[in-house]
Scaffold this active site. Structure first.
Site, PDB file in Angstrom:
ATOM      1  N   ALA A 190       0.846  -1.187   0.000  1.00 32.66           N
ATOM      2  CA  ALA A 190       0.000   0.000   0.000  1.00 32.66           C
ATOM      3  C   ALA A 190       0.884   1.240   0.000  1.00 32.66           C
ATOM      4  O   ALA A 190       2.093   1.154   0.230  1.00 32.66           O
ATOM      5  CB  ALA A 190      -0.913  -0.013   1.227  1.00 32.66           C
ATOM      6  N   GLY A 202       0.307  -5.089   0.976  1.00 34.78           N
ATOM      7  CA  GLY A 202      -0.821  -5.218   0.075  1.00 34.78           C
ATOM      8  C   GLY A 202      -0.484  -5.957  -1.203  1.00 34.78           C
ATOM      9  O   GLY A 202      -1.363  -6.567  -1.825  1.00 34.78           O
ATOM     10  N   GLU A 212      -0.823  -9.509  -0.333  1.00 36.46           N
ATOM     11  CA  GLU A 212      -2.256  -9.807  -0.224  1.00 36.46           C
ATOM     12  C   GLU A 212      -2.917  -9.932  -1.593  1.00 36.46           C
ATOM     13  O   GLU A 212      -3.821 -10.752  -1.781  1.00 36.46           O
ATOM     14  CB  GLU A 212      -2.933  -8.740   0.632  1.00 36.46           C
ATOM     15  CG  GLU A 212      -2.548  -8.870   2.101  1.00 36.46           C
ATOM     16  CD  GLU A 212      -2.938  -7.682   2.942  1.00 36.46           C
ATOM     17  OE1 GLU A 212      -3.562  -7.885   3.992  1.00 36.46           O
ATOM     18  OE2 GLU A 212      -2.608  -6.536   2.551  1.00 36.46           O
ATOM     19  N   GLU A 226       3.784  -5.488   7.398  1.00 33.58           N
ATOM     20  CA  GLU A 226       3.086  -4.379   8.053  1.00 33.58           C
ATOM     21  C   GLU A 226       3.512  -4.144   9.496  1.00 33.58           C
ATOM     22  O   GLU A 226       3.412  -3.023   9.998  1.00 33.58           O
ATOM     23  CB  GLU A 226       1.569  -4.619   8.012  1.00 33.58           C
ATOM     24  CG  GLU A 226       0.946  -4.511   6.629  1.00 33.58           C
ATOM     25  CD  GLU A 226       0.918  -5.833   5.891  1.00 33.58           C
ATOM     26  OE1 GLU A 226       0.205  -5.933   4.886  1.00 33.58           O
ATOM     27  OE2 GLU A 226       1.640  -6.780   6.308  1.00 33.58           O
TER      28      GLU A 226
END
Length: 255
Positions: free
Chosen positions: A63, A108, A111, A131
């Site tokens: 992200a 992300g 993911e 993270e």
């Protein structure tokens, strides 16, 4: 499509490319929105979908941290919801999705790869749920999909320590299905996607839905679901053609 996401078709195969190489393809809100639009545009036309990142360094490096660092609690909630919606759209896409992991896949990006059906990594790929070192946890499905893919202990280690694993270690952990030479990745994935696109469309969509449901249902419910899908394919063109072609010892001509 947008200046951050490209959707391209080669026959029945669609390729969604996150195109922010100057930011290592980090996912901010406009990019997530463009991905959602691209996935919707590909539905119904793509019989296989490839997801990858632009440039030679990153699949999706995560992200957008510069954006997240400025977020209020309310904004973070909306960003989380947006990310989940995109990952869910990948997971539920009605055709097989292959993640061509061509470089860094952190946070992300990991993911996004987890939401795909199949993962093929370049030998240069490095993958991790990183993270924790930002003071947060995976927020787009990583705590759930990672456990189901690699098991509880390995997932906890990756999430708790923020471990980054190289392509070969990812293969040994079951995080990816195979590793190929970096320069061969695009051609190899394109060949896989073309093979999938040539399979019977409705049967393949049913197979994906049934396997996905194995994570959502108990075994008894899942077996009932499988039986309904199986019998529901009888009478379709592809079922008749596939069995007739087998008996006639020829290649099937699926719709």
């Amino acid at each position: 499509m947008s200046d951050t996401v490209r959707l391209e078709f080669d026959g029945d195969v669609a390729t969604l490319t996150v195109d922010r190489p100057d930011r290592l393809n980090a996912l901010n809100e406009p990019t997530l929105e463009a991905m959602a639009d691209a996935l919707e545009d590909a539905r119904g036309d793509a019989r296989a979908l490839v997801v990858t990142g632009a440039g030679d360094k990153a699949f999706v490096a995560g992200a957008d941290i510069s954006r997240m660092s400025e977020m209020s609690v309310e904004e973070s909630h909306a960003y989380c919801e947006q990310g989940h919606a995109v990952m869910n759209a990948v997971e539920s896409f009605p055709a097989p999705v292959i993640a061509a992991v061509n470089g860094y896949a952190f946070g992300g990006g990991c993911e996004l790869a987890l939401a795909a059906d199949l993962r093929v990594a370049s030998e240069r790929a490095v993958i991790g749920q990183t993270e924790i070192d930002l003071g947060i946890v995976p927020g787009w499905g990583g705590t759930q999909r990672l456990v189901r893919l690699v098991g509880d202990e390995t997932a906890r280690r990756m999430v708790f320590f923020g471990e980054r694993v190289d392509a070969q270690d990812a293969l040994e952990l079951g995080l990816v299905g195979e590793v190929v030479a970096h320069d061969d990745l695009d051609d190899h994935v394109a060949e896989m996607a073309a093979d999938l696109a040539a399979k019977p469309q409705f049967a393949l969509a049913a197979a994906k839905e049934a396997v996905n449901q194995a994570h959502e249902m108990g075994q008894r419910e899942g077996l009932d679901f499988e039986r309904r899908l199986w019998s529901g394919l009888f009478g379709t063109h592809d079922q008749r053609e596939g069995m007739t072609a087998f008996l006639e010892d020829r290649e099937a001509a699926f719709e």
